[in-house]
Design a protein around this motif. Sequence first.
Motif, PDB file in Angstrom:
ATOM      1  N   LEU A   1      38.532  39.689  38.632  1.00  0.00           N
ATOM      2  CA  LEU A   1      37.865  40.265  39.803  1.00  0.00           C
ATOM      3  C   LEU A   1      37.411  39.171  40.758  1.00  0.00           C
ATOM      4  O   LEU A   1      37.497  39.325  41.975  1.00  0.00           O
ATOM      5  CB  LEU A   1      36.658  41.090  39.361  1.00  0.00           C
ATOM      6  N   SER A   2      36.934  38.059  40.198  1.00  0.00           N
ATOM      7  CA  SER A   2      36.419  37.026  41.097  1.00  0.00           C
ATOM      8  C   SER A   2      37.559  36.445  41.921  1.00  0.00           C
ATOM      9  O   SER A   2      37.379  36.130  43.093  1.00  0.00           O
ATOM     10  CB  SER A   2      35.678  35.948  40.313  1.00  0.00           C
TER      11      SER A   2
ATOM     12  N   ALA B   1      27.988  41.051  30.251  1.00  0.00           N
ATOM     13  CA  ALA B   1      29.332  41.521  30.590  1.00  0.00           C
ATOM     14  C   ALA B   1      29.261  42.573  31.685  1.00  0.00           C
ATOM     15  O   ALA B   1      30.031  42.532  32.660  1.00  0.00           O
ATOM     16  CB  ALA B   1      30.009  42.080  29.348  1.00  0.00           C
TER      17      ALA B   1
ATOM     18  N   LEU C   1      37.441  39.690  32.027  1.00  0.00           N
ATOM     19  CA  LEU C   1      38.032  40.445  33.137  1.00  0.00           C
ATOM     20  C   LEU C   1      37.365  40.063  34.464  1.00  0.00           C
ATOM     21  O   LEU C   1      37.966  40.181  35.527  1.00  0.00           O
ATOM     22  CB  LEU C   1      37.846  41.943  32.899  1.00  0.00           C
ATOM     23  N   GLY C   2      36.117  39.611  34.359  1.00  0.00           N
ATOM     24  CA  GLY C   2      35.405  39.199  35.558  1.00  0.00           C
ATOM     25  C   GLY C   2      36.137  38.096  36.296  1.00  0.00           C
ATOM     26  O   GLY C   2      36.081  38.017  37.517  1.00  0.00           O
TER      27      GLY C   2
ATOM     28  N   ALA D   1      30.634  41.712  40.405  1.00  0.00           N
ATOM     29  CA  ALA D   1      31.903  41.323  41.038  1.00  0.00           C
ATOM     30  C   ALA D   1      32.428  42.476  41.867  1.00  0.00           C
ATOM     31  O   ALA D   1      32.905  42.300  42.998  1.00  0.00           O
ATOM     32  CB  ALA D   1      32.915  40.928  39.968  1.00  0.00           C
ATOM     33  N   LYS D   2      32.284  43.675  41.323  1.00  0.00           N
ATOM     34  CA  LYS D   2      32.726  44.863  42.060  1.00  0.00           C
ATOM     35  C   LYS D   2      31.896  45.035  43.331  1.00  0.00           C
ATOM     36  O   LYS D   2      32.422  45.296  44.421  1.00  0.00           O
ATOM     37  CB  LYS D   2      32.590  46.069  41.124  1.00  0.00           C
TER      38      LYS D   2
ATOM     39  N   LEU E   1      30.916  42.215  35.603  1.00  0.00           N
ATOM     40  CA  LEU E   1      31.879  43.138  36.205  1.00  0.00           C
ATOM     41  C   LEU E   1      31.258  43.902  37.367  1.00  0.00           C
ATOM     42  O   LEU E   1      31.854  44.019  38.439  1.00  0.00           O
ATOM     43  CB  LEU E   1      32.378  44.121  35.147  1.00  0.00           C
ATOM     44  N   TYR E   2      30.053  44.418  37.155  1.00  0.00           N
ATOM     45  CA  TYR E   2      29.420  45.269  38.159  1.00  0.00           C
ATOM     46  C   TYR E   2      29.179  44.485  39.438  1.00  0.00           C
ATOM     47  O   TYR E   2      29.474  44.960  40.544  1.00  0.00           O
ATOM     48  CB  TYR E   2      28.108  45.806  37.582  1.00  0.00           C
TER      49      TYR E   2
ATOM     50  N   PHE F   1      35.524  41.903  27.973  1.00  0.00           N
ATOM     51  CA  PHE F   1      35.146  42.482  29.261  1.00  0.00           C
ATOM     52  C   PHE F   1      34.713  41.403  30.240  1.00  0.00           C
ATOM     53  O   PHE F   1      35.054  41.464  31.421  1.00  0.00           O
ATOM     54  CB  PHE F   1      34.026  43.510  29.068  1.00  0.00           C
ATOM     55  N   ALA F   2      33.945  40.415  29.726  1.00  0.00           N
ATOM     56  CA  ALA F   2      33.476  39.364  30.625  1.00  0.00           C
ATOM     57  C   ALA F   2      34.664  38.604  31.215  1.00  0.00           C
ATOM     58  O   ALA F   2      34.648  38.246  32.397  1.00  0.00           O
ATOM     59  CB  ALA F   2      32.549  38.412  29.874  1.00  0.00           C
TER      60      ALA F   2
ATOM     61  N   SER G   1      27.117  37.546  39.432  1.00  0.00           N
ATOM     62  CA  SER G   1      28.249  37.687  38.525  1.00  0.00           C
ATOM     63  C   SER G   1      28.447  36.418  37.700  1.00  0.00           C
ATOM     64  O   SER G   1      28.602  36.465  36.483  1.00  0.00           O
ATOM     65  CB  SER G   1      29.489  38.003  39.360  1.00  0.00           C
TER      66      SER G   1
END
Lengths: 487, 505
Positions: free
Chosen positions: B424-425, B288, B420-421, B295-296, B292-293, B417-418, B314
């Motif tokens: 972001l993607s 997770a 949420l990726g 993707a950011k 996120l990290y 949390f995953a 990611s």
Amino acid sequence: MSMDQLLLLLPALVVTATTVLCMLAVAIHRRHLVSCVISAVGLLLALLSLSVAMPLAPQEVTPLLRVDAFSLFFTVLVLGSALVVTLFSYPYLCNLEDQQDEFYLLLNISVLGALVMVSSTHFLTAFLGMETLSVCLYGMVAYPLHRSRTAQYPMEASLKYLVLSAVSSGFVLFGMALLYAQSGTLHFTDISAGLAGGALVPASYYVLASLLIIMGFAFKLSLVPFHLWTPDVYEGAPLPATSFLATVGKLAMAALLMRFMSVSELLSSADIRYVLSIIAVFSILFGNLLALRQSNLKRLLSYSSIAHMGYLLVALITLNATGQSLGAEAVSFYLTAYVVMSLGAFGVMTVVSDSAQERDHIGHYQGLFWRNPWLALVFTAMLLSLAGIPLTIGFVGKFYIFAAGVQGAEWMLLLAMVVGSGIGLFYYLRIVYRMLAPLEHHDPFPEAGLRELLPHGLLLCLLVLLVLPGVLPGGLMALVETVVRSL
Amino acid sequence: MIVGWLIAILFLGGALAWASEALDAQLPKFIALLALLGSAVLVGWLALSGQANPLSPQGQWWVLADANWIPRFGIRFAVGVDGLSLLMLLLTVFLGLMALGAAWHEIRERSGFFYFNLLWTLAGVVGVFTSLDLFLFFFFWEVMLIPMYLIIAIWGHENRAYAAMKFFLFTQVSGLLLLFAIVCLAWFHAQQFGAFSFDYFALQDVVLEGRVQTWLMLGFFVGFATKLPAFPFHAWLPDAHSQAPTAGSVLLAGVLLKTGAYGLIRFTVPLFPEASASFAPFAMGLAAVGILYCAKLAFAQQDLKRLIAYTSVSHMGFVLLGVYAWNLYGLQGAVMTMLAHGFSAAALFMIAGGLQHRLHTRDMQRMSGLWSRLPMLSAMALFFTVAAVGMPGLGNFIGEFLSLLGAFQASRVATVFAALGLVLSAVYSLWVIQKVFHGPLLLPAGQGREPDGGLADLGTVELLCYGLMALGLLWMGLYPQSFLAHSASVLEALLQQTGTPGGGG
């Protein structure tokens, strides 16, 4: 001494005869080619004479020497590498501004010393062999003394080696004397009885004496902290002498150390194991770290040899940890691998060098891949093998040591090995990368014409010896297994 | 012996391609094409005609071959193909052809040696996907490494020395840990059964005490997670990807990363089920965080290839998440993500490579509005970007959805949390499309201003490659069952055998 015993010593006798013949030939008429051929043929005959000795082994030949599968195996390795070095020396020495013949003389005598070392079970022969080998090496290291350029390096290297080697011999002698004072024998007998601690003499006495001997041996194997001579001597010596020192010198010493350890059962002492472990870890880490920033390939390989001897020591420490002798097998296998890789790596450098100019800087090899793909391929294979990459014998050797270390449950040593191998990759790959980089300068390699065929043929043989056991190691493993059983 | 042939074709083809360069500079690529087509035929034949042999272990293996190799350590040349391996082989051969397509016009210098490295990498990968002896597995694991290093180091871009070295060091050091763990495992086998063995099935019988099992499992995990790459071990990937030539990036992203995931599914969890079960929450947490990290980080990149590289890390997080959920949904999701990401990432790297080939830069600040000049390429870019985002109807959606579905049963927190990726993607993908392809036309100085256009749209080879990959993604998205069916029996057998520990928490 019976006929059988003489036949068992045949390789050593043939080498002795070759030496005498070589000397006589020089006295009658000096000719470089003749001296080289005599010594090469002599070494080859010595190799062939092994077929006579082999069926008669194992036997004690006088109380001083023991010829068994173990000593025969290392005799083959010593003679083989000496032969390769002899053949590489010829094109190298051709344009030496001095007499070339004595180089072969020295080489033959030092081979004799090495042969004595690998079959000795007695301190007397061990010391005799060590000194014969070393004294000739002083001469070989300083051989191109009258070379106009960079003449000071061989002399400096030789003196350094002479002084430090003499000191280390002193350590060995002192250790022997201490052992003799208590046991009254110079045979590698069971020191373990003394190590267990007697009523009169404490165990620490034996530990101390054995450690003095081991220190002397560690010097010859250039283990940290007795390694300081190595880079300077490697760099200063002419390339054939360097490759001889790196192969035959290490080989004979390691075989002797292994025999000494297994006969005397030194490793039953926890103190000695402890000291050896520290030496191994330091050798692996320091050797690899110091090699990182070297741009002279001889120095780089010298530091890497320190690390490799550290790996070897890891296997040696596990020698009698259990009844099964995976450690001894690993040592024998790794030594074989190490000799092939070192001969190949130094061989490539010898092929592109001659005594007028040694190409030992990393810059000399820039773009080698595009300029001479064949040499680059061989060099890359040797370096990758040193780094322990599969498809090569070096990987199988490293795997063997891993297996031995796991068997002996030496976790810290194995961790050091993993870290060391990781660092090692960096500097080996740096050379490979430079060979792949575009060619920027034009620095023609020596043209040797037909003479070149021989060294290139040898490189091909070494490449086969590198890859074949790397892909199909079964045969060599079975051989090594029978060899160590005779220990 | 079909697997042996498959590996032999690639090895021999590589050697032949190198040798043929002396005759004609064009010859190597045709030889490489022939070798790849040959292996494609073999894999295709296997896929169409073969079926699981009910007599094999767990009744799931299609072909098994076994020969003595190093008797001293009980090492055997044991290879086999089951449904999972087959899918991976299909991916490997297909992307091998795509990499060839990417290199077709790009590699002009020393092409013989290039195709040699390309084919040897693929041979190593095929070996990895089929080995059933752990020593053999490690052997191939390393065999695919050196040629890849050479591809990056010789044909790479401006900072190739650094990237190649970093790639090699990361994978090799983690590989040594893996080797170490493998040797330990074989030694425990020798202690318990009296002889060394590296056989996959034999090693599953080794009983390990808790702490030892955890350490060995970590050795395997680090080895595979570095290749995958999972979050703390990913540092090599952006450099390697951005510096590699296009064909190298295609292979790296499409195939090499999947070997890590394959290793986790095939070896890490089945060999150490208890240790893996207690480690699962950490692994899912890492997944997770990685999703996120990275993707950011992707959003912060200006180098197009680096951006795609971070998105790869990611997306690989979803694979890790699915594997450690260790239930059928999660595993199927991981397998589908591996396949779909292989296609979409390979295509995106080809697009980035194609843009660099045309514009001589990867800097997104220096390009804009390319749609007007390169309509076909831009449309393809849009398609594959949307696929990577996880648009329903395309393969990536199936994969990510299934892995989240599986993960939800194992760890809700990590799944939330995953997931949420995915948001972001969408953000970074659309940003790329907007920045590079929409807006006013902006080309790097001196590029594409020639009167004859200078900026050619897709050529035949490129169009063919993109078209095939797009079709593949559509197939995966619309009829995933044809892939899921192959892996289902394998994964069920694995679950049964490990007693479905599942992820705690």
